[in-house]
Design a protein around this motif. Structure first.
Motif, PDB file in Angstrom:
ATOM      1  N   LEU A 184       0.828  -1.209   0.000  1.00  0.00           N
ATOM      2  CA  LEU A 184       0.000   0.000   0.000  1.00  0.00           C
ATOM      3  C   LEU A 184       0.863   1.260   0.000  1.00  0.00           C
ATOM      4  CD1 LEU A 184      -2.730  -1.088   2.582  1.00  0.00           C
ATOM      5  CD2 LEU A 184      -3.030  -0.816   0.107  1.00  0.00           C
TER       6      LEU A 184
ATOM      7  N   SER B  44      -0.837   5.025  -4.747  1.00  0.00           N
ATOM      8  CA  SER B  44      -1.565   4.965  -3.485  1.00  0.00           C
ATOM      9  C   SER B  44      -2.168   6.317  -3.137  1.00  0.00           C
ATOM     10  CB  SER B  44      -0.636   4.551  -2.342  1.00  0.00           C
ATOM     11  OG  SER B  44      -0.282   3.213  -2.457  1.00  0.00           O
TER      12      SER B  44
ATOM     13  N   ASP C 214      -4.893   4.959   1.526  1.00  0.00           N
ATOM     14  CA  ASP C 214      -4.110   3.718   1.459  1.00  0.00           C
ATOM     15  C   ASP C 214      -2.946   3.765   2.442  1.00  0.00           C
ATOM     16  OD1 ASP C 214      -5.710   2.629  -0.573  1.00  0.00           O
ATOM     17  OD2 ASP C 214      -4.422   3.451  -2.155  1.00  0.00           O
TER      18      ASP C 214
END
Length: 169
Positions: free
Chosen positions: A114, A120, A124
């Motif tokens: 992540l 991301s 996230d």
């Protein structure tokens, strides 16, 4: 040498599938360490699929094999695939106990996937921080504050927090 070992095990111990899977796992680990990630991924996926078919998704072996696949995907920068795989396996992994080393490691791969993904979102990264905070608590309980796994998790949490600060600007 390991390729020859796999071939010999297939020939003489073909009825012992576990022996062949272990040899393939060892070969994949060596390929991973050598940076031959695409080859390692093929073997890791093959082993994981077979382990799930034989022992089920909830087995410790399946969790370990899933970790190998997810970590290889992460290393190949295929972050979305790695995160999806790790996220799907975590409920089964938790059946081993939250403090189990494989749960901690799989959580870290999910969080890394992540955080390291250039696509991301802030959410996230915040999710990764939350995952790492829980993994760190478990690592401290399981291994102690000075254990290398605990220290590695602390470092990953620091990196995730640094990444989250990048979104503030």
């Amino acid at each position: 040498v390991l390729e020859a070992s796999v071939a010999l095990r297939r020939r003489y111990w073909s009825h012992e599938e576990e022996v062949i899977l272990i040899a393939k796992t060892n070969l994949a680990a060596c390929l991973f360490d050598l940076g031959r990630l695409d080859e390692a991924l093929v073997l890791n996926r093959e082993v994981y699929a077979r382990t799930v078919a034989v022992l089920g998704k909830d087995s410790e072996e399946a969790v370990s094999d899933c970790l190998n696949v997810a970590d290889t995907l992460r290393k190949l920068r295929r972050f979305a695939e790695a995160a999806t795989l790790a996220r799907d396996q975590l409920p089964s992994a938790r059946s081993l106990g939250n403090g189990h080393e494989l749960v901690i490691l799989l959580s870290r791969v999910l969080a890394d996937s992540l955080c390291q993904n250039p696509d991301s979102s802030r959410d996230d990264v915040l999710e990764a921080i939350s995952i790492l905070q829980k993994a760190l608590e478990q690592a401290r309980r399981t291994f102690g504050a000075t254990h290398p796994r605990t220290r590695e998790t602390e470092a990953k949490l620091g990196s995730a927090r640094h990444r989250a600060r990048e979104f503030a600007y």
